[in-house]
Write a protein that holds these residues in place. Structure first.
Motif, PDB file in Angstrom:
ATOM      1  N   PRO A  44     111.504  56.587  11.382  1.00  0.00           N
ATOM      2  CA  PRO A  44     112.929  56.781  11.079  1.00  0.00           C
ATOM      3  C   PRO A  44     113.135  58.054  10.267  1.00  0.00           C
ATOM      4  O   PRO A  44     112.277  58.445   9.470  1.00  0.00           O
ATOM      5  N   ALA A  45     114.266  58.695  10.459  1.00  0.00           N
ATOM      6  CA  ALA A  45     114.532  59.986   9.818  1.00  0.00           C
ATOM      7  C   ALA A  45     114.417  59.925   8.301  1.00  0.00           C
ATOM      8  O   ALA A  45     113.973  60.884   7.658  1.00  0.00           O
ATOM      9  N   GLU A  46     114.804  58.794   7.700  1.00  0.00           N
ATOM     10  CA  GLU A  46     114.776  58.706   6.234  1.00  0.00           C
ATOM     11  C   GLU A  46     113.354  58.741   5.677  1.00  0.00           C
ATOM     12  O   GLU A  46     113.161  58.939   4.474  1.00  0.00           O
ATOM     13  N   ARG A  47     112.347  58.581   6.539  1.00  0.00           N
ATOM     14  CA  ARG A  47     110.969  58.619   6.075  1.00  0.00           C
ATOM     15  C   ARG A  47     110.398  60.029   6.033  1.00  0.00           C
ATOM     16  O   ARG A  47     109.383  60.268   5.374  1.00  0.00           O
ATOM     17  N   TYR A  48     111.013  60.969   6.743  1.00  0.00           N
ATOM     18  CA  TYR A  48     110.444  62.324   6.773  1.00  0.00           C
ATOM     19  C   TYR A  48     111.447  63.436   6.507  1.00  0.00           C
ATOM     20  O   TYR A  48     111.046  64.587   6.351  1.00  0.00           O
ATOM     21  N   GLN A  49     112.717  63.124   6.394  1.00  0.00           N
ATOM     22  CA  GLN A  49     113.702  64.167   6.122  1.00  0.00           C
ATOM     23  C   GLN A  49     113.948  64.297   4.623  1.00  0.00           C
ATOM     24  O   GLN A  49     114.454  63.377   3.974  1.00  0.00           O
ATOM     25  N   HIS A  50     113.565  65.449   4.086  1.00  0.00           N
ATOM     26  CA  HIS A  50     113.780  65.743   2.663  1.00  0.00           C
ATOM     27  C   HIS A  50     113.622  67.237   2.469  1.00  0.00           C
ATOM     28  O   HIS A  50     112.823  67.886   3.154  1.00  0.00           O
ATOM     29  N   SER A  51     114.349  67.792   1.526  1.00  0.00           N
ATOM     30  CA  SER A  51     114.321  69.242   1.310  1.00  0.00           C
ATOM     31  C   SER A  51     113.029  69.719   0.655  1.00  0.00           C
ATOM     32  O   SER A  51     112.662  70.891   0.784  1.00  0.00           O
ATOM     33  N   ASP A  52     112.314  68.837  -0.050  1.00  0.00           N
ATOM     34  CA  ASP A  52     111.078  69.269  -0.696  1.00  0.00           C
ATOM     35  C   ASP A  52     109.978  69.426   0.352  1.00  0.00           C
ATOM     36  O   ASP A  52     109.729  68.517   1.156  1.00  0.00           O
ATOM     37  N   PRO A  53     109.283  70.560   0.372  1.00  0.00           N
ATOM     38  CA  PRO A  53     108.288  70.836   1.415  1.00  0.00           C
ATOM     39  C   PRO A  53     107.067  69.926   1.392  1.00  0.00           C
ATOM     40  O   PRO A  53     106.418  69.736   2.419  1.00  0.00           O
ATOM     41  N   LEU A  54     106.750  69.358   0.231  1.00  0.00           N
ATOM     42  CA  LEU A  54     105.607  68.449   0.157  1.00  0.00           C
ATOM     43  C   LEU A  54     106.038  67.012   0.408  1.00  0.00           C
ATOM     44  O   LEU A  54     105.402  66.289   1.191  1.00  0.00           O
ATOM     45  N   LEU A  55     107.098  66.598  -0.233  1.00  0.00           N
ATOM     46  CA  LEU A  55     107.535  65.205  -0.143  1.00  0.00           C
ATOM     47  C   LEU A  55     107.851  64.794   1.293  1.00  0.00           C
ATOM     48  O   LEU A  55     107.557  63.673   1.705  1.00  0.00           O
ATOM     49  N   ARG A  56     108.419  65.688   2.065  1.00  0.00           N
ATOM     50  CA  ARG A  56     108.790  65.372   3.448  1.00  0.00           C
ATOM     51  C   ARG A  56     107.578  65.089   4.330  1.00  0.00           C
ATOM     52  O   ARG A  56     107.705  64.529   5.417  1.00  0.00           O
ATOM     53  N   ARG A  57     106.397  65.459   3.854  1.00  0.00           N
ATOM     54  CA  ARG A  57     105.184  65.295   4.646  1.00  0.00           C
ATOM     55  C   ARG A  57     104.344  64.096   4.212  1.00  0.00           C
ATOM     56  O   ARG A  57     103.203  63.936   4.650  1.00  0.00           O
ATOM     57  N   LEU A  58     104.904  63.259   3.356  1.00  0.00           N
ATOM     58  CA  LEU A  58     104.207  62.070   2.890  1.00  0.00           C
ATOM     59  C   LEU A  58     104.831  60.825   3.506  1.00  0.00           C
ATOM     60  O   LEU A  58     106.058  60.722   3.583  1.00  0.00           O
ATOM     61  N   ARG A  59     104.009  59.887   3.925  1.00  0.00           N
ATOM     62  CA  ARG A  59     104.488  58.606   4.432  1.00  0.00           C
ATOM     63  C   ARG A  59     104.192  57.571   3.358  1.00  0.00           C
ATOM     64  O   ARG A  59     103.029  57.216   3.135  1.00  0.00           O
ATOM     65  N   LEU A  60     105.238  57.138   2.703  1.00  0.00           N
ATOM     66  CA  LEU A  60     105.083  56.321   1.512  1.00  0.00           C
ATOM     67  C   LEU A  60     105.508  54.871   1.734  1.00  0.00           C
ATOM     68  O   LEU A  60     106.406  54.586   2.526  1.00  0.00           O
ATOM     69  N   LEU A  61     104.857  53.984   0.984  1.00  0.00           N
ATOM     70  CA  LEU A  61     105.180  52.561   0.984  1.00  0.00           C
ATOM     71  C   LEU A  61     105.411  52.127  -0.454  1.00  0.00           C
ATOM     72  O   LEU A  61     104.820  52.689  -1.388  1.00  0.00           O
ATOM     73  N   ASP A  62     106.271  51.116  -0.643  1.00  0.00           N
ATOM     74  CA  ASP A  62     106.496  50.608  -1.995  1.00  0.00           C
ATOM     75  C   ASP A  62     105.510  49.499  -2.303  1.00  0.00           C
ATOM     76  O   ASP A  62     104.597  49.214  -1.516  1.00  0.00           O
TER      77      ASP A  62
END
Length: 300
Positions: free
Chosen positions: A55-73
């Motif tokens: 889903p877009a909310e998992r990879y769309q972000h303006s920060d160049p590093l954060l957008r490339r992380l797949r995170l879980l809570d």
């Protein structure tokens, strides 16, 4: 630090985490060529397996590093990057292994306190260097920190794990960058400042390689505002309750933490420091009082 054998500087860095080690082997970064007799790198994707865009909310972000992380809570649910990091200023990467899953081991207690005190401005991301998913779950389930996705190709599943779960479930749904993979999306990331386009995500072993993580636990601090790493291999003494506030204030300003001082030395090697103080006190007393308090005189 995790008990482990001494790391030899001549060893080449592994593409994936070793099932028998808690460290990443060192290598010469300039030695990026492929030797003629070396085996070709395997893709993290299963042959014939088609990548599915998350889903877009998992990879769309303006920060160049954060957008490339797949995170879980802490409940194993995917993280919405924009909502989760809306007020965040810093990311604390916590590289850990099975040795530090317990609250009282490693720096789990220190990191837990930071999660509670700075829940909005500082986000902690756990990066597992384990090869067994059970150890990863023990270190992340119901914890206050986020974590990088485990099934990213960083480690090959064991035969036991393959027997317990299907090959499909253990195969990454995306093609993650591994330790020695060339980043073909770097130009896309640089050109897309809004972070709308999809780019290849980073694996756990890629992050460990990028930050030269050799042992666990290791902490690294990334500034979302300045888009750069401020500190790597952060000393735990800087994050003790009495000093955490001052250290984090430095980071929020985009500054590195202060250099090591005598308090840090006392925290790292308390017994050595105590012996040094006792030796200095003895020399001072001997100098002021003469031979009466010398060790030879007292023994006689």
């Amino acid at each position: 630090m995790t008990p482990s054998s001494e790391v030899s500087p001549s060893l080449e860095r592994n593409v994936s985490f070793s099932p028998t080690k808690d460290y990443i082997e060192s290598t010469d970064r300039n030695n990026s060529y492929t030797q003629p007799d070396s085996k070709p790198k395997k893709s993290a994707m299963k042959p014939g397996h088609q990548a599915r865009l998350p889903p877009a909310e998992r990879y769309q972000h303006s920060d160049p590093l954060l957008r490339r992380l797949r995170l879980l809570d802490g409940h194993g649910k995917p993280v919405n990057l924009k909502s989760e990091f809306r007020d965040a200023k810093l990311i604390l990467f916590y590289f850990g292994s099975q040795w530090h899953a317990d609250y009282n081991k490693g720096c789990s207690a220190i990191v837990t306190e930071i999660c509670r005190e700075y829940a909005r401005t500082v986000k902690v991301i756990y990066v597992s260097v384990d090869t067994d998913e059970r150890h990863y779950l023990a270190a992340t389930k119901n914890r206050p920190w986020l974590s990088m996705e485990f099934n990213d190709g960083s480690s090959e599943p064991s035969e036991e794990e393959l027997d317990q779960t299907s090959q499909e479930n253990s195969t990454p749904s995306e093609t993650f960058l591994l330790a020695d993979d060339e980043d073909l999306d770097a130009d896309v990331v640089a050109a897309d400042s809004a972070g709308k386009s999809y780019v290849c995500p980073l694996s756990r072993v890629y992050m460990a390689n990028m930050l030269d993580v050799l042992l666990t636990p290791t902490l690294a601090v990334y500034s979302l505002e300045h888009r750069k790493f401020l500190d790597r291999n952060v000393r735990q003494s800087r994050l003790r309750k009495s000093r955490a506030e001052s250290t984090i204030e430095h980071w929020l300003k985009g500054e590195v933490s202060p250099s090591m001082n005598w308090i840090d030395a006392l925290y790292i090697v308390p017994w050595t420091a105590a012996l040094a103080v006792a030796a200095l006190a003895y020399l001072l007393v001997s100098f002021l009082t003469g031979h009466r308090f010398s060790i030879s005189h007292l023994l006689s």
